[in-house]
Design a protein around this motif. Sequence first.
Motif, PDB file in Angstrom:
ATOM      1  N   ASN A 114     119.241 152.784 -71.986  1.00  0.00           N
ATOM      2  CA  ASN A 114     117.956 152.127 -71.805  1.00  0.00           C
ATOM      3  C   ASN A 114     117.853 151.587 -70.391  1.00  0.00           C
ATOM      4  OD1 ASN A 114     117.325 152.089 -74.785  1.00  0.00           O
ATOM      5  ND2 ASN A 114     119.084 150.710 -74.791  1.00  0.00           N
ATOM      6  N   GLN A 125     115.629 148.395 -68.490  1.00  0.00           N
ATOM      7  CA  GLN A 125     114.755 147.247 -68.753  1.00  0.00           C
ATOM      8  C   GLN A 125     114.331 146.629 -67.428  1.00  0.00           C
ATOM      9  OE1 GLN A 125     116.173 144.903 -72.248  1.00  0.00           O
ATOM     10  NE2 GLN A 125     118.052 146.095 -72.095  1.00  0.00           N
ATOM     11  N   TYR A 128     112.883 143.055 -65.676  1.00  0.00           N
ATOM     12  CA  TYR A 128     112.817 141.613 -65.862  1.00  0.00           C
ATOM     13  C   TYR A 128     112.094 140.978 -64.684  1.00  0.00           C
ATOM     14  CZ  TYR A 128     116.417 142.032 -69.470  1.00  0.00           C
ATOM     15  OH  TYR A 128     117.128 142.359 -70.604  1.00  0.00           O
ATOM     16  N   HIS A 133     112.070 138.956 -69.988  1.00  0.00           N
ATOM     17  CA  HIS A 133     112.039 140.385 -70.311  1.00  0.00           C
ATOM     18  C   HIS A 133     110.601 140.901 -70.252  1.00  0.00           C
ATOM     19  CE1 HIS A 133     112.170 144.011 -72.860  1.00  0.00           C
ATOM     20  NE2 HIS A 133     113.355 144.155 -72.293  1.00  0.00           N
ATOM     21  N   LEU A 143     111.150 147.498 -71.983  1.00  0.00           N
ATOM     22  CA  LEU A 143     112.307 148.365 -72.137  1.00  0.00           C
ATOM     23  C   LEU A 143     111.821 149.785 -72.297  1.00  0.00           C
ATOM     24  CD1 LEU A 143     115.441 147.945 -74.367  1.00  0.00           C
ATOM     25  CD2 LEU A 143     113.974 149.937 -74.698  1.00  0.00           C
TER      26      LEU A 143
END
Lengths: 112, 115
Positions: free
Chosen positions: B31, B33, B35, B45, B48
Amino acid sequence: DAGVTQSPTHLIKTRGQHVTLRCSPISGHKSVSWYQQVLGQGPQFIFQYYEKEERGRGNFPDRFSARQFPNYSSELNVNALLLGDSALYLCASSTLGSGTVYFGEGSWLTVV
Amino acid sequence: SQQGEEDPQALSIQEGENATMNCSYKTSINNLQWYRQNSGRGLVHLILIRSNEREKHSGRLRVTLDTSKKSSSLLITASRAADTASYFCATDGPYSGAGSYQLTFGKGTKLSVIP
């Protein structure tokens, strides 16, 4: 629901001392991890615990240790503090399968 | 060690403009992600994207992933002054066991949105 909570938010320690940082994950999350972020850099992985077992350790000296308790909260301990340990220490939690990792507000550690 | 790099390191735009940030990484991932971090605060967050996805949207955010080029981009449309922050991409993988989520971060892009 409460997010990831960390304590203390700020603390100042003297070189050679020991520090304990605490973290409570999001309710239902069994994975907790710790990161160190020095000024101007991205976070660096220190430890990960899942179901109270260590699942990963980053490139940090043995002065750094951690544990996870039966309620899934966690402690990060740092012994013999050095000036270079001054940083923002971030705790994160996640749940199996989601992949999403949520962070707390961090604990600012200053070593003088 | 840093997995990858965000590009640019700093970006300054006018309110209402779009902001695009790029992220490159080195190893295979599960994955990726994104931020946001306001000065001195924790990481929030944003989104994703899984390795088998190519594009994802969330509100004013659009993320793309190109695993062949090992790169991702984050687009923030119609930026606001409140979007001023540092933005980080983080990757996990290759797979290292159930419950194992070890993120590797870049150095971030510092975005300034001028009112």
